[in-house]
Scaffold this motif. Sequence first.
Motif, mmCIF file in Angstrom:
data_model
loop_
_atom_site.group_PDB
_atom_site.id
_atom_site.type_symbol
_atom_site.label_atom_id
_atom_site.label_comp_id
_atom_site.label_asym_id
_atom_site.label_seq_id
_atom_site.Cartn_x
_atom_site.Cartn_y
_atom_site.Cartn_z
ATOM 1 N N MET A 103 31.110 12.081 64.729
ATOM 2 C CA MET A 103 31.868 13.278 64.334
ATOM 3 C C MET A 103 31.703 13.570 62.858
ATOM 4 O O MET A 103 31.737 12.655 62.033
ATOM 5 C CB MET A 103 33.358 13.051 64.611
ATOM 6 C CG MET A 103 33.880 13.767 65.820
ATOM 7 S SD MET A 103 35.658 13.930 65.761
ATOM 8 C CE MET A 103 36.179 12.248 65.905
ATOM 9 N N ASP A 104 31.565 14.851 62.549
ATOM 10 C CA ASP A 104 31.499 15.198 61.130
ATOM 11 C C ASP A 104 32.904 15.506 60.617
ATOM 12 O O ASP A 104 33.870 15.463 61.353
ATOM 13 C CB ASP A 104 30.520 16.356 60.893
ATOM 14 C CG ASP A 104 30.989 17.638 61.574
ATOM 15 O OD1 ASP A 104 30.345 18.685 61.341
ATOM 16 O OD2 ASP A 104 31.968 17.598 62.342
ATOM 17 N N ASP A 105 33.021 15.843 59.339
ATOM 18 C CA ASP A 105 34.318 16.020 58.697
ATOM 19 C C ASP A 105 35.157 17.098 59.386
ATOM 20 O O ASP A 105 36.359 16.917 59.600
ATOM 21 C CB ASP A 105 34.104 16.385 57.220
ATOM 22 C CG ASP A 105 35.397 16.277 56.443
ATOM 23 O OD1 ASP A 105 35.737 17.221 55.718
ATOM 24 O OD2 ASP A 105 36.069 15.238 56.567
ATOM 25 N N PHE A 106 34.517 18.204 59.763
ATOM 26 C CA PHE A 106 35.226 19.289 60.443
ATOM 27 C C PHE A 106 35.729 18.818 61.812
ATOM 28 O O PHE A 106 36.845 19.117 62.229
ATOM 29 C CB PHE A 106 34.284 20.500 60.599
ATOM 30 C CG PHE A 106 34.965 21.777 60.998
ATOM 31 C CD1 PHE A 106 34.230 22.833 61.518
ATOM 32 C CD2 PHE A 106 36.336 21.954 60.855
ATOM 33 C CE1 PHE A 106 34.839 24.025 61.883
ATOM 34 C CE2 PHE A 106 36.963 23.142 61.223
ATOM 35 C CZ PHE A 106 36.198 24.173 61.743
ATOM 36 N N ARG A 108 36.464 15.794 62.660
ATOM 37 C CA ARG A 108 37.578 14.867 62.473
ATOM 38 C C ARG A 108 38.862 15.648 62.215
ATOM 39 O O ARG A 108 39.933 15.290 62.701
ATOM 40 C CB ARG A 108 37.298 13.932 61.295
ATOM 41 C CG ARG A 108 36.800 12.576 61.740
ATOM 42 C CD ARG A 108 36.440 11.710 60.571
ATOM 43 N NE ARG A 108 35.042 11.839 60.275
ATOM 44 C CZ ARG A 108 34.553 12.075 59.054
ATOM 45 N NH1 ARG A 108 35.340 12.219 58.042
ATOM 46 N NH2 ARG A 108 33.258 12.161 58.877
ATOM 47 N N PHE A 109 38.752 16.746 61.470
ATOM 48 C CA PHE A 109 39.919 17.585 61.189
ATOM 49 C C PHE A 109 40.465 18.180 62.479
ATOM 50 O O PHE A 109 41.668 18.123 62.739
ATOM 51 C CB PHE A 109 39.513 18.692 60.214
ATOM 52 C CG PHE A 109 40.562 19.750 60.039
ATOM 53 C CD1 PHE A 109 40.441 20.985 60.651
ATOM 54 C CD2 PHE A 109 41.673 19.506 59.251
ATOM 55 C CE1 PHE A 109 41.399 21.958 60.495
ATOM 56 C CE2 PHE A 109 42.648 20.480 59.087
ATOM 57 C CZ PHE A 109 42.515 21.715 59.710
ATOM 58 N N LYS A 110 39.561 18.713 63.300
ATOM 59 C CA LYS A 110 39.989 19.334 64.558
ATOM 60 C C LYS A 110 40.639 18.313 65.475
ATOM 61 O O LYS A 110 41.657 18.591 66.120
ATOM 62 C CB LYS A 110 38.785 19.989 65.263
ATOM 63 C CG LYS A 110 38.342 21.281 64.602
ATOM 64 C CD LYS A 110 37.383 22.056 65.474
ATOM 65 C CE LYS A 110 35.987 21.855 64.972
ATOM 66 N NZ LYS A 110 35.027 22.795 65.538
ATOM 67 N N ARG A 112 42.196 15.626 64.546
ATOM 68 C CA ARG A 112 43.496 15.251 63.998
ATOM 69 C C ARG A 112 44.547 16.297 64.345
ATOM 70 O O ARG A 112 45.654 15.974 64.763
ATOM 71 C CB ARG A 112 43.383 15.096 62.477
ATOM 72 C CG ARG A 112 44.645 14.567 61.829
ATOM 73 C CD ARG A 112 44.426 14.114 60.413
ATOM 74 N NE ARG A 112 43.916 15.141 59.550
ATOM 75 C CZ ARG A 112 42.771 15.065 58.883
ATOM 76 N NH1 ARG A 112 42.017 13.999 59.000
ATOM 77 N NH2 ARG A 112 42.372 16.041 58.097
ATOM 78 N N VAL A 113 44.161 17.574 64.189
ATOM 79 C CA VAL A 113 45.081 18.679 64.496
ATOM 80 C C VAL A 113 45.477 18.645 65.967
ATOM 81 O O VAL A 113 46.656 18.795 66.313
ATOM 82 C CB VAL A 113 44.437 20.038 64.137
ATOM 83 C CG1 VAL A 113 45.237 21.177 64.723
ATOM 84 C CG2 VAL A 113 44.323 20.201 62.641
#
Lengths: 133, 186
Positions: A103-106, A108-110, A112-113
């Motif tokens: 997973m890339d940073d984006f 990982r953000f999705k 987490r949300v």
Amino acid sequence: AVVSTQSGHYGRDIRLGDYAGKLCVIVDLVDQKHLLVDGPTTGVPRTVVRINQVSITDIKIDIPRGCKSKKVRVESEKAEVTSKFQNSGLFKKAEAKRSKAAMDDFGRFKARVAKVSRNRKIRSTVRKLKKSS
Amino acid sequence: CKQQHDQAVVSTQSGHYGRDPTEDVKRPLTNRRKVKPTKLRSSIKPGTVLILLAGAHRGKRVIFLKQLPSGLLLVTGPYKINGVPLRRVDQAYVIATSTVVEIPAIANDKLTDAMFKRKAKPTKNEREMFIENTSEEPKISAERIALQKEVDAVVVPAVKKVEMLPSYLRSKFTLTKGQFPHQLKF
């Protein structure tokens, strides 16, 4: 021994070593701790492996003990070993781990949300149920 | 020692047998270096989301616009999204993510290093030094604000097109337990 004396020839997963994560077939037993293994369809060469390098699945192929790679290939293709393995829990867990690491940073953000919103919903429903009871 | 190497000894006497050291002239060696802007990392392209690692906006995710002639990267928050204005940033203090936003090429002549040059403070003579400056110029020039609006008018719609991207840019990058930068994929 982990594998019974009647030598059930199971397809299994190599966990450690150069062929980590690949599927291969137990062709023969060497001793209490070693197995002769072959995976012509998955790129695993015919080698001797330690039992602890490997985790055994319950996929079974009908091959005589010590048979040649050609026969192993034919029988594993006939039994559709790879598709059976892909439906197994072991493969799905490994896939989930791999995709998480990739997973890339984006991403990982999705993730987490999604996790946070899901937990919020669960918690609020639990609280509501507790109140009503 | 260094002194000796930075200078070439040039003899003022020509065609003489043996030179007189007292007549020699020391000239600095000719410097033929051409300064080039820093090589831009292949992972950084216009529209790439960058994570700022240092400065006031550390941890914030911003959009890369272009590399300026000085070698620094020109980025924008966009300002309305995360409070990062048009700003210059050093490549070394940035992580490039693999997320790229499709933004149309911004061809604005005003977006150069000259835009960021600080205005020299007017020097005060002895008497004026003790008088307080009553009229303070606004900290951010109207020019900058206008330029920011112009650029963001292009960038913000492009950001809004991607699902969850505005909230992604609004959030800050942090490391949690079990996360190690060398193991993370950006």
